[in-house]
Each structure stands twice: as C-alpha cells, then as structure tokens.
Scaffold this motif. Structure first.
Motif, PDB file in Angstrom:
ATOM      1  N   VAL A  39       0.845  -1.196   0.000  1.00 35.03           N
ATOM      2  CA  VAL A  39       0.000   0.000   0.000  1.00 35.03           C
ATOM      3  C   VAL A  39       0.877   1.242   0.000  1.00 35.03           C
ATOM      4  O   VAL A  39       1.545   1.520   0.980  1.00 35.03           O
ATOM      5  CB  VAL A  39      -0.908   0.003   1.253  1.00 35.03           C
ATOM      6  N   PRO A  40       0.911   2.007  -1.091  1.00 37.67           N
ATOM      7  CA  PRO A  40       1.705   3.233  -1.102  1.00 37.67           C
ATOM      8  C   PRO A  40       0.925   4.398  -0.478  1.00 37.67           C
ATOM      9  O   PRO A  40      -0.192   4.214  -0.014  1.00 37.67           O
ATOM     10  CB  PRO A  40       1.922   3.482  -2.591  1.00 37.67           C
ATOM     11  N   TYR A  41       1.506   5.567  -0.513  1.00 40.84           N
ATOM     12  CA  TYR A  41       0.818   6.757  -0.037  1.00 40.84           C
ATOM     13  C   TYR A  41      -0.142   7.260  -1.110  1.00 40.84           C
ATOM     14  O   TYR A  41      -0.087   6.858  -2.264  1.00 40.84           O
ATOM     15  CB  TYR A  41       1.824   7.875   0.245  1.00 40.84           C
ATOM     16  N   VAL A  42      -1.005   8.175  -0.737  1.00 41.00           N
ATOM     17  CA  VAL A  42      -1.768   8.917  -1.736  1.00 41.00           C
ATOM     18  C   VAL A  42      -0.920  10.099  -2.185  1.00 41.00           C
ATOM     19  O   VAL A  42      -0.760  10.379  -3.369  1.00 41.00           O
ATOM     20  CB  VAL A  42      -3.117   9.399  -1.148  1.00 41.00           C
ATOM     21  N   ARG A  43      -0.360  10.785  -1.188  1.00 43.06           N
ATOM     22  CA  ARG A  43       0.631  11.827  -1.478  1.00 43.06           C
ATOM     23  C   ARG A  43       1.817  11.560  -0.574  1.00 43.06           C
ATOM     24  O   ARG A  43       1.680  11.556   0.632  1.00 43.06           O
ATOM     25  CB  ARG A  43       0.069  13.220  -1.152  1.00 43.06           C
ATOM     26  N   THR A  44       2.980  11.329  -1.145  1.00 42.96           N
ATOM     27  CA  THR A  44       4.141  10.999  -0.322  1.00 42.96           C
ATOM     28  C   THR A  44       4.571  12.206   0.489  1.00 42.96           C
ATOM     29  O   THR A  44       4.721  13.293  -0.062  1.00 42.96           O
ATOM     30  CB  THR A  44       5.316  10.584  -1.212  1.00 42.96           C
ATOM     31  N   LEU A  49      11.671   8.812   3.362  1.00 47.18           N
ATOM     32  CA  LEU A  49      12.073   7.637   2.608  1.00 47.18           C
ATOM     33  C   LEU A  49      11.736   6.435   3.472  1.00 47.18           C
ATOM     34  O   LEU A  49      12.362   6.240   4.518  1.00 47.18           O
ATOM     35  CB  LEU A  49      13.585   7.667   2.332  1.00 47.18           C
ATOM     36  N   PRO A  50      10.733   5.648   3.096  1.00 41.74           N
ATOM     37  CA  PRO A  50      10.304   4.553   3.986  1.00 41.74           C
ATOM     38  C   PRO A  50      11.438   3.570   4.212  1.00 41.74           C
ATOM     39  O   PRO A  50      12.000   3.038   3.272  1.00 41.74           O
ATOM     40  CB  PRO A  50       9.166   3.882   3.217  1.00 41.74           C
ATOM     41  N   GLY A  51      11.765   3.370   5.460  1.00 38.24           N
ATOM     42  CA  GLY A  51      12.861   2.467   5.773  1.00 38.24           C
ATOM     43  C   GLY A  51      14.116   3.209   6.169  1.00 38.24           C
ATOM     44  O   GLY A  51      14.994   2.653   6.813  1.00 38.24           O
ATOM     45  N   LYS A  52      14.199   4.480   5.805  1.00 38.32           N
ATOM     46  CA  LYS A  52      15.367   5.239   6.239  1.00 38.32           C
ATOM     47  C   LYS A  52      14.931   6.097   7.421  1.00 38.32           C
ATOM     48  O   LYS A  52      14.018   6.902   7.307  1.00 38.32           O
ATOM     49  CB  LYS A  52      15.861   6.134   5.118  1.00 38.32           C
ATOM     50  N   PRO A 833      11.751  -1.887  13.058  1.00 35.00           N
ATOM     51  CA  PRO A 833      11.507  -2.712  11.866  1.00 35.00           C
ATOM     52  C   PRO A 833      12.764  -3.321  11.278  1.00 35.00           C
ATOM     53  O   PRO A 833      12.676  -4.246  10.484  1.00 35.00           O
ATOM     54  CB  PRO A 833      10.871  -1.725  10.881  1.00 35.00           C
ATOM     55  N   ASP A 834      13.943  -2.834  11.692  1.00 38.69           N
ATOM     56  CA  ASP A 834      15.184  -3.396  11.157  1.00 38.69           C
ATOM     57  C   ASP A 834      15.600  -4.677  11.853  1.00 38.69           C
ATOM     58  O   ASP A 834      16.597  -5.283  11.486  1.00 38.69           O
ATOM     59  CB  ASP A 834      16.330  -2.381  11.319  1.00 38.69           C
ATOM     60  N   ILE A 858      26.269  -0.542   3.808  1.00 39.22           N
ATOM     61  CA  ILE A 858      25.573  -0.218   2.560  1.00 39.22           C
ATOM     62  C   ILE A 858      25.752   1.255   2.228  1.00 39.22           C
ATOM     63  O   ILE A 858      26.048   1.623   1.086  1.00 39.22           O
ATOM     64  CB  ILE A 858      24.088  -0.606   2.673  1.00 39.22           C
TER      65      ILE A 858
ATOM     66  N   THR B  84      -0.422   7.680  -5.295  1.00 38.06           N
ATOM     67  CA  THR B  84      -1.507   7.968  -6.243  1.00 38.06           C
ATOM     68  C   THR B  84      -1.238   9.232  -7.029  1.00 38.06           C
ATOM     69  O   THR B  84      -1.545   9.327  -8.226  1.00 38.06           O
ATOM     70  CB  THR B  84      -2.844   8.104  -5.497  1.00 38.06           C
ATOM     71  N   GLU B  85      -0.620  10.202  -6.372  1.00 38.47           N
ATOM     72  CA  GLU B  85      -0.421  11.471  -7.083  1.00 38.47           C
ATOM     73  C   GLU B  85       0.550  11.311  -8.246  1.00 38.47           C
ATOM     74  O   GLU B  85       0.488  12.075  -9.213  1.00 38.47           O
ATOM     75  CB  GLU B  85       0.063  12.557  -6.122  1.00 38.47           C
ATOM     76  N   LEU B 114      -4.319   3.229  -2.801  1.00 35.15           N
ATOM     77  CA  LEU B 114      -4.641   2.043  -3.596  1.00 35.15           C
ATOM     78  C   LEU B 114      -3.979   0.838  -2.960  1.00 35.15           C
ATOM     79  O   LEU B 114      -2.822   0.895  -2.583  1.00 35.15           O
ATOM     80  CB  LEU B 114      -4.079   2.197  -5.014  1.00 35.15           C
ATOM     81  N   TYR B 127      15.991  -9.491   4.850  1.00 39.45           N
ATOM     82  CA  TYR B 127      16.088  -8.031   4.784  1.00 39.45           C
ATOM     83  C   TYR B 127      16.829  -7.677   3.509  1.00 39.45           C
ATOM     84  O   TYR B 127      18.048  -7.685   3.443  1.00 39.45           O
ATOM     85  CB  TYR B 127      16.830  -7.506   6.015  1.00 39.45           C
ATOM     86  N   ARG B 219      18.719 -10.874   9.761  1.00 34.73           N
ATOM     87  CA  ARG B 219      19.101 -10.308  11.057  1.00 34.73           C
ATOM     88  C   ARG B 219      17.870 -10.227  11.893  1.00 34.73           C
ATOM     89  O   ARG B 219      17.211  -9.396  12.143  1.00 34.73           O
ATOM     90  CB  ARG B 219      19.791  -8.961  10.887  1.00 34.73           C
TER      91      ARG B 219
END
Lengths: 936, 219
Positions: A39-44, A49-52, A833-834, A858, B84-85, B114, B127, B219
C-alpha cells in the motif's frame, strides 16, 4: 492387547490416523503463501524515505530537570531514543529512564480519553464544566482556586502560570514531587539566605567526598557528571591523573560502588561527620575521617565535597562552608540562580495546600501532573482531605490513584507527542518537539492552563511558539525557532555562575543524631528503576535488574547481614516496619556493605492503579513516609510476620572466588606492572591452538569495555532492549532464569582491605573467534561472518539450545515461550523494523547491532568509501554516559577501539578457554589512599 | 527344516524394500518440485490488481524510466510503489475519464491509498536492500525479468534463497555496468564472465566469502 471394540480407536487405527494427519500437516508446506498487499501513499510526505530513519531532537523532563534527546523515527513513529551530543545535560548519552520512556508512549494502559467520575466524556464537556466553575470564580478573584503541579521548569509553562495568577490573584499555585530538592533548597537558604542551585566541575576535581550523594544516579546533572567523573577514572600507566572518590553512605548505590573508599555509615549519623569536618573538630569521630580531612586539605581548590539530597538542609549548609574553606568555590563548585521557574520547598507547599483543603477553603483544585494521592507524605492524609474539595480535576498519563478520586480526569499527552520546552540542570533551555501525532484524545498541561485562561482551542504548538515569540524579541524569530528546534538546545542559555559566598561563619545547630544503641533508622530512596512510582507500568523498567541487588519486579527492605541476624530474619522473610504508628510490610533482602541498624526502602511500588504491569508488586513505602522525615525516619520498629515473600533476582552469586573474571589493580600497581591483567591469567598463545587464526575481510568488528568507567547504571541494558525488540518475560519466568536481556551487568563483591569493593561487568555476546556455540548447532543457525561477527539466523534455529549450553559466558537467551507481544496493537508501532521480532523456540543474543553495521556498510558502499571510525555506534555504546563501551574496526589501527585494546590493561574474560573473544575488557583501576589501605 | 516364511515373502520383501526406497525418492523429488513450482512461488502468475496496470505499455510503449515511479530504488532498501499522485500526474489529463482508471481517481479524491497485491516478495525474515544492488550493477531485469514485456505484472523469478545464492556465489555472471541497470533487454558486449570479472574489480564487489554470510540478509 487392546480390545477391539466398535467405539474405541484401537492402536493400529490410532497410529494410521496419526500418520495420515502428520502427512497432511506436512502438506501445508506445499501451498503458496497468501498474497500480501502493498500500500503506497496517496501523497508521499516530503523527505520521507520509507525504511530510512530520521532523527529529531527533543527533550524529556525527569526528576525535575530536562535532558536533551535525539529520537530515531521510522515513518513518523519514534522507535529509539538516543542522547543529544549538543545538549550539556546529555552529552550524547541517556539514562535507563529516558530509554524506557519510549515504551511509555506506546503503553496500552495509558489514559486515552477525558473521563468524568470514571465515565467517558469529552474535552468539550470538560471545557463547559470548567468555564462554568471559573466564571463563578472570576468575581471573587479566584478565591478557593488552587493548582498543584509537579516541578515547573518550563519557561512556557511558567509564563502560563504567571498569567493565570495574574488573572486570579487570590488563587494559589503549589508544586510537589515526592523526590524533590527541598533539602538542598533549605541548605542553600541556610547558607546563603536565598535559593541557589549548585553545580560541580568533576573534570577538575582530584578528590571527591560524597556524603550520601548518589551523584552518578539521579541527582541533577547526573549524566554530565558521570561523563566528567569517569573521564578522570580512565588512566594511562604512569600518569597520575585518576581522581579519588570517598563515599559515605548507608546502602550501596552505584556512586558508592565506584568509590575508592566506601564507608558504611547510617544516614542519620552523617550529619555529625559533616559537622566535624566543618568545625575541624574530629574528636570522637572515626579515624578514617581524619585521613580524609587530611587528604582534602592537601587538594585545596581541586576537591569536591557533595551532600546528597537525602541529607537534611543543615548538612547541605555545612558542606557549602566546607567547600568554601577548602577553596573549591568558583573552581570545582559554583552556584547559579535557581533554574526552576518558581522554586519552593515543595513539602511545605503541599502542606499549605493540605491545610487549606482540610479547612474547607479550597473550592476548585486542578492537579496537573503527579500522583499526590499515592505519593504525598502519609501524615498529610491527602486522599481524605482531597475529598473535601467540591471540584477536583486531575491530568496525568495514566488513570491512577489520584484520578480515581477526582471528578475530571484529562489524559496527558506524552512528551514524545507534544510541543514544549524545558530547562536542564545547568540552565540550558531545550525544545520539546513531537515525534508522532498524539495517539489518543490527550492534551498537554499547556493546553489545560490555556483553557483555564479562556483559550481552550489554542493548540499546543501555537501556545509554545507564541510564548517564545514574546520572549525572543527583535531579531529573526523564524531562524531562531528553527535552529532551536532542530538542534534541541538553545545556544548560550545556560545559567551563569554567581559570585557568592556562604554567609555567617558559625554552623547552624545540628539536630541531635539518633542515639547509638538499638534504634533502627528507615531510609527512603527513589527506586533505581521505578524512581518515585511514575514508571511502575513500564515493563522494561520493572524487569530491569536493579543495580547491586539485581531484584526485578519487586522491591525489598534492604539491610546488612548483621541487622538481619539481629532481627532474627533471613532473606525473603516478610517483616512489618512501623514508623510513628504507620506500618508497611516488606520482604527482607540482605545486601553486603549496608550500614548496620539501617533499612532502605524503595519508593514507587505497592501501587494498585498503575496499569496491568505495575499493580500489585512490592510494597508502598509512601504509607510510612512522613513530611517531617521524608528521607531518614528514625526509631522504627520491626516485627517478623512469619510469612515469606518470593523475591526474584537475576544474579544471586556475587563472589569472584578465585576466578579472574574481573581483573583490577590500584593505579600504583598499574604503573609498576602495566600488563598485570593479562599476566593474571594469560590466554593460550596463538601457536598453542589447533584452530587457525581468524581472517576477516575489510572490517574486523570488536568491542572494548572499560571497567574503570562502567558505573552500573543499566542505561545500556534498556537501550539494547529498545533497539533489538528484546521481550519482557515476567516475574515467574525471571525466577526460572529466563530473562531475555541480551546485555547484563554482572556485579561482584570482594572484601577489600578497608571497605567492600564492588565490580560491575557488562556481559554480552563476546563474538568469540573460536565460538563454542557455532560448533554445536546441528542446523548451523549460528555462523561466523567474514567480518568477525557471530551471526544468529532466527529462521533456521530449531531450538536445540545446545549453543547456550556450550557458551561459557551464558549470554545466549532462549525464547521458551512466545515472549514477544503480538496482541497489543500499539506495539506494532514500537518494534524496530530493522530487527526481527522473535517468536518461541529460537535463540537470540547480542549481534553487535548488526542492523546498524549493515546499514553503515551499505551507505559506505553507495558512497564508494570505507566505514569511518565512529560511524557505527551500537545501542549500548550510544547510551552509556561514561563512554565505557567502544566499538569499531580492529583492522584500522587508528580506530578508538584498537587504541583501547592496545592499552596494557586489556584482557579477555575466560580467554584461557581459548575462545578468543572479540569483546575485551579494560581492567578496573582504583586509586585508594595508601594510609587507609594499610588500616584494617 | 521347514520353511518359516512362505515363498511369497521373497517377492513381498523385494517389493517393500525397493518400493520403499522408490516411494521415498519420488515423494522427496515431488515435494522439491512442488515447492519450486509456480503454484507455490507465484512465478508467472499475474495477480488481480485494483487497476490492470500494464508495464508493457508504460515502459516499452511510452518509455517511462523505472525510477519515475519506483523513486527510492537507488536510495533505500524499498524500491517504492508510486503514490496515487504520481499516477495522477499524467492521468489528470491522459485517459482522464477512463472507467478503468476510476479506482485511481477515487483514491486521490477520497484520500485513500490504492491497495495493490504484492507480486515480488520475499519472506519477512529476509532483509533485502534494493539500493545497494542497483549501485553494484545488478539490473532490474536480472531479478524482475522483462517487465517491459508484461501486459500485467507477474513475478518472473522465484526469488528463493537458492536463486539469490546463485548470484551471491558468483556475481560476475550477473553484473552489468551501472549505466545499464535500468535498461531492458541489455546484452553484454563482451562475454558475461569476462565483463563480470572486470565489474567486480571496478565496483569493489565483496567476495562470495562475505556475500554468503547469513547476516547479510538475515538479522
């Protein structure tokens, strides 16, 4: 053998059914996994940055003063708290409370909605009721209106309260916290005729005498003091730079554990010692006091004498005089204007309120923060007097003992969800900014007072910002505001030293010390992990083994072996303690080094309305704590009840015997033979082993822990728990030795020449090059990486537990049950989450924060460079106020960890087993006074 | 002396022993085959999505680069599914009234995201980091196949651990120059093993001794 009948299943049928079921069960592995949604955003959101993770500076108010923090945020929710290097009260480190406060944010037992007499209501209904009551009070200038808060150290809050008092001149504002600074306030008043705050420069002190002061643990500025103090404990051979610490105290605290000489003296007898030092009349005093006085005289201007908050004001006044006479003022000890917005002696302030409540002069009482029904002095009978107030409102994080006796309860916004400001112990102002949108329908204290001023709809953010706009006149406010919020600390806002000296020369009269004889004194101390009770529902802190005693989930009546024998009691016996006709029952716990005829009780337990985690543990020491004797209660009577009470500790064997687990020497011995640590028990020489030396690619991770610096504060333990999703197991499982902490602080006692020596040793996975655990895993769930890490692959582990069996350090923890909390929705926000959240049947252990190592590797690879020294900071390393833990790349000879390991006092624990641990320790050094060491 | 067992025991014994071995081998092989099959791995199964998005049209047809939508693939572990945008940037004007695109417009209108069905997924205990793979020269099509030839989106490769290890054990067989990572249908100009070895040296790819460590992914 088995009769065949129509109804019963016989053996053959049973076996064939079982075989068929097993086969079918195995077939479940053949179906495809159910499709997941993405599920992404509607407006980011911008910059996300997801995960950072992103890091934001904020602050927390604890024990009356603010501490700057930096909080790691993943996708708009905080998951880890670190210190703020730019903040003088933090210097990049945190204590156990700051680390554990994260769990408090996600606590499902927090109050979530406004309630009226226990029934769900709304903020608007509260405002209506408030406006009704205040409109009546407007006409008589607020007569009968009272506000009770905890210590106010926020400039914005102070402004609001001043506005409030201006609007209602006949109203009064009281402050009370159970662990307050009344004694040092009173001492300042006696010595200077006014309130001042005292600060110390431990970095300049060669000699420190602590009279019952636990300055490494909870006194104001303790994080900064721990850093500065321990900087002077780390020694190079031959250079006489170590400081010397004398501690005079009753129960062992972590400050006492760090002492070169610790003198167990009953707290009520310390006043006489202070008097003797101040008047320089040592007749009738123990001989060691003369030696200490001599030592102090030889270090004029480079010593600190510090009195603990638990000592009466007279002792503080005497200590000010002593420091003056020793020439320490303006060098190692200096004074500033009080940092608090409106300093009062809080017990007196609360006492006035209670008197007025009893007399029926209080019509409306707003208790904003704090839990006075639980923690007010017992002789005030707060709950009873509270019931005389016609309209009572309470605001707090939890629906606690006070909330259930008030008409209105407004849930408080957690500091991680709110805007605000706070001052640190040195005066530095820092901003509080939210890391997450408030989870529930909560309000901050600012908003409640704003509502009382007639602005119920002003938001938290607007209140704080407009308060600062008024304060910061002229120049560019926007850039000031952005900079202050971004950095965490407002530049140059620390308090300036005052040029001031103690007044009269004649010392004030000391109240007669308790006659030596058979009387028992009771000492009240804030609990090392629950403090004054506010953290009772925090499972991380409940399960955190308390320093020295290693008690979890409970607290006990601490006493020396001699006292217990005199009372005819053994450990875990339930005794009844009586102080001035009030009684409390507590279990006995014998602590070595405790002064005789003295019992220490911890505050903060015995609650019945803290939440599901905190209720029903321990005893309520507040039940016998009175306003006349808040810290030291003389003349207690103890009666054995004949019952037993289960106390659970994580370490019950504290002797080193003849093992060389903790190696130590004096500074002089170190100068004579620097390699003493290795020589005590040398590890096998490289050629002696059949195993080839370990070869690593690019990086060789290693860690060094300085035992001279470790103060045993437990900040690293909670930091590791927060970072690595380490579960809490509960009292019953800890009794079975199944606590899950990846890092533990082992404590050893040894009777030294003149006092009890205490050694702290943080023990975590040593990442042995010849790891005994890796050889015995039948499924190779634990392996060795090319960078020297001992890896743990949870998904492969089948739960044999052979690895833990083979580990000589016993640092591997097994999930006997599904300890991780899967059912609480808020904890889905909490977990890092890591890091995998482990279910039952898998082994886990310290990974050197492999998620941080991987992230750094990384990032470095993407920038086509090597990982820099200091780029990877493990959770434990980051939390430590004393900078005892160093982590880094051993292939880089210029890295901090390589330099630490190159020191002659470096050694490996149990290295004689040829495990070749990558975590090594720097032996503990002490700096005893040669004259005292000779005396027996 | 009298025979204890009937003569048929010979046949039965042979049958059960060899039959037993045969059954074990067949069941194991069948199981190993089944778990590698498309039924289990979801390979080449186009899942039903809220909108039948065609990569073939958008990539091969119009020429949109992968990174226009999958914005964070060079920066973080997660490649990014477009918000979506991003879709509406064009579809405000292009096919603005199409009924097929109604879910997208509804999403923007009602501020409700969505919910796509995930096609490329690995287990939760893995990971995976996209950005480092992109940086080190692993092309999108190496793992995701010829996305530009997919009218609907399916998983091209099984994404099983044994498949990941193929590359982690010998990266030179799968690398390509960084500039060609987003190219579909790239072929090496010189034989892959030789090019791969050059790239391994040039990009500083870690040796297999390090790439096959458990903690790289678990991990």
């Amino acid at each position: 053998m088995f009769p065949k009948s129509d109804n019963e299943l016989n053996r053959r049928e049973f076996l064939s059914v079982m075989a068929a079921s097993m086969t079918m069960a195995g077939l479940t592995g053949c179906v495809s996994a159910p499709p997941e949604k993405i599920v992404p955003y509607v407006r980011t959101p911008e910059d996300l940055l997801p995960g950072k993770p992103m890091f934001f500076a904020t602050s927390m108010q604890a024990s009356g003063y603010g501490v700057g923090l930096i909080v790691e945020s993943h996708e708009g929710r905080p998951i880890k708290i670190e210190g703020n290097p730019d903040h003088p009260a933090s210097l990049g480190s945190t204590d156990a409370f700051a680390q554990a406060s994260l769990l408090g944010l996600y606590d499902p037992d927090r109050a979530q909605i406004v309630t009226q007499s226990g029934r769900i209501s709304t903020w608007d209904a509260f405002i209506t009721a408030l406006e009704d009551s205040l409109s009546g009070l407007q006409s008589n200038r607020g007569d009968g209106l009272r506000i009770l808060t905890e210590t106010v150290i926020s400039p914005t809050l102070a402004d609001l309260l001043q506005q409030f008092l201006a609007k209602y001149p006949a109203a009064k504002w009281h402050q009370y916290e159970p662990v307050n600074h009344d004694n040092s306030r009173g001492g300042a008043r006696l010595a200077f005729g006014r309130y001042v705050d005292t600060q110390y420069r431990f970095e300049d002190a060669d000699l420190i005498l602590s009279l019952d002061s636990d300055f490494l643990s909870w006194q104001p500025g303790h994080l900064a003091y721990a850093r500065k103090f321990t900087q002077r404990r780390k020694a190079a051979p031959g250079k006489k730079t170590m400081n010397r610490l004398y501690v005079v105290e009753s129960a062992i605290t972590i400050t006492g554990a760090m002492a070169d000489h610790r003198f167990p003296v009953r707290s009520s007898e310390i006043a006489a010692l202070a008097n003797a030092l101040a008047t320089q009349n040592l007749s009738g005093q123990p001989s060691w006091l003369g030696t200490v006085a001599q030592d102090l005289a030889e270090h004029r201007g480079r010593s600190i004498v510090i009195a603990g908050e638990t000592q009466p004001p007279e002792v503080h006044a005497l200590v000010h005089r002593i420091n003056d006479r020793l020439g320490n003022l303006d060098k190692t000890v200096f004074f500033t204007e009080p940092i608090e917005s409106s300093p009062v002696e809080q017990t007196q302030s609360l006492g006035e309120l209670v008197q007025e409540m009893a007399a029926g002069r209080v019509d409306t009482l707003a208790i904003l923060g704090g839990n006075p029904v639980y923690s007010a002095p017992a002789d005030f009978e707060f709950a009873q007097n509270l019931s005389r107030v016609p309209l009572r409102m309470h605001q707090s994080l939890y629906f606690d003992e006070t909330a259930e006796r008030c008409h209105w309860h407004i849930p408080e916004t957690h500091y991680l969800e709110s805007w605000g400001d706070v001052r640190a112990w040195d005066g530095t102002t820092s901003m509080i900014q939210p890391l997450i949108v408030p989870l529930y329908q909560t309000r901050t204290v600012y908003e409640v007072i704003s509502a009382m001023l007639g602005n119920p709809s002003q938001s938290n953010y607007e209140i704080v910002r407009s308060s600062w706009q008024k304060r910061h006149k002229g120049q560019d406010f926007e850039s000031f505001w952005t900079e202050a919020v971004r950095r965490g600390a407002v530049r140059d806002s620390q308090a300036m030293p005052l040029s001031i000296k103690p007044q009269t020369q004649s010392p004030p009269p000391i109240s007669d010390p308790v006659q030596s004889g058979q009387e028992l004194e009771i000492l009240f101390r804030p609990d090392p992990t629950i403090f004054d009770g506010r953290w009772a529902n925090n499972a991380w802190l409940q399960e955190l083994p308390k320093p020295i005693t290693h008690l979890t989930w409970d607290t006990a009546a601490l006493m020396s072996a001699a006292t217990a024998e005199r009372l005819g009691a053994r450990g875990s016996d339930l005794i009844e303690i009586k102080c001035q006709d009030r009684t409390v029952k507590a279990a006995v716990f014998v602590v070595p080094g405790h002064a005789d005829r003295s019992i220490t009780l911890s505050l903060g337990y015995g609650r019945h309305r803290s939440g599901r985690v905190g209720d029903g543990h321990g005893y309520n020491a507040y039940a016998i704590r009175t306003s006349s004797a808040p810290w030291i209660a003389p003349n207690a009577q103890v009666r054995k009840t004949g019952e037993r009470y289960d106390l659970v500790t994580t370490q019950d064997h504290h002797e080193l015997d003849h093992r060389h687990i903790v190696r130590h020497a004096t500074e002089d011995e170190y100068a004579r033979s620097p390699a003493f640590a290795e020589e005590e028990e040398p590890p096998p020489k490289p050629g002696e082993s059949l195993y080839p030396p370990s070869e690593n690619i690019d990086y060789s991770w290693g860690m060094a822990i300085d035992l001279s610096a470790c103060i045993g504060c437990n900040a690293c333990v909670v930091a590791c728990q927060a970072e690595n999703n380490v579960p809490v197991v509960g009292k019953d499982q800890v009794a079975n030795g199944r606590e899950m902490h990846w890092l533990r602080i082992d404590t050893y006692f040894q009777q030294g020449p003149s006092s009890l020596d205490v050694y702290f040793e943080p023990m975590l996975c040593q990442h042995c090059e010849n790891a005994p655990c890796e050889l015995v895993c039948p499924v190779e769930a634990t392996s060795h990486s090319a960078e020297g890490l001992n890896e743990m692959t949870y998904n492969r582990c089948v739960g044999t537990r052979y690895c833990s069996n083979n580990c000589p350090y016993k640092v591997r923890r097994f999930n006997f049950f599904p300890y991780a909390e899967w059912s609480v929705p808020q904890f889905k926000l909490l977990y890092n989450p890591d890091v995998t959240v482990r279910s039952r049947g898998v082994m886990e252990k310290c990974t050197y924060c492999v998620q941080r190592i991987n992230r750094a590797r990384i990032d470095a690879k993407k920038e086509d460079r090597k990982i820099r020294d200091g780029e990877i900071v493990t959770a434990c390393q980051g939390a430590c106020p004393a900078e005892a833990i160093t982590f880094g790349n051993l292939k880089d000879s210029a890295s901090s960890v390589s330099k630490r390991k190159a020191e002659p006092r470096n050694y490996g624990v149990l290295a004689e087993l040829n495990t070749r641990p990558r975590t090594t320790y720097l032996a503990k050094l002490t700096n005893p006074n040669p004259e005292l060491a000779e005396k027996k | 002396m009298a025979q204890i067992f009937h003569r048929s025991t010979n046949a039965i014994s042979r049958l059960t022993i060899f039959g037993g071995i045969f059954v074990v081998v067949v069941v194991t092989a069948a199981w190993a085959g089944i778990i590698r099959s498309a039924y289990v791995t979801g390979q080449e199964v186009a899942r039903e999505q809220p909108v039948p998005f065609s990569h073939q049209h958008h990539v091969a047809g119009i020429g949109i680069d992968c990174r226009y939508c999958h914005t964070t693939v060079e920066q973080i572990s997660f490649a990014g599914i477009p918000a979506t945008e991003v879709c509406m940037n064009c579809h405000k004007q292009v096919w603005a009234d199409s009924p097929t695109l109604e879910p997208v417009r509804a999403s923007l209108r009602e501020n409700r995201p969505l919910e796509w069905i995930r096609v490329n997924n690995v287990a939760d205990f893995v990971y995976f980091d996209h950005s480092i793979h992109i940086h080190q020269g692993v092309g999108c099509e190496t793992c995701h196949g010829r996305v530009d030839q997919m009218p609907l989106t399916w998983r091209a490769e099984a994404l099983r651990m044994e498949w990941c290890l193929n590359c982690h054990r010998s990266p030179e067989n799968y690398l390509r120059p960084r500039e060609e990572v987003f190219t579909m249908g790239w072929q090496p100009s010189i034989p892959q093993p030789e090019l791969g070895r050059q790239l391994v040296r040039q990009y500083g790819i870690d040796p297999p001794a390090k790439l096959t460590n458990c903690s790289i992914c678990h991990r």
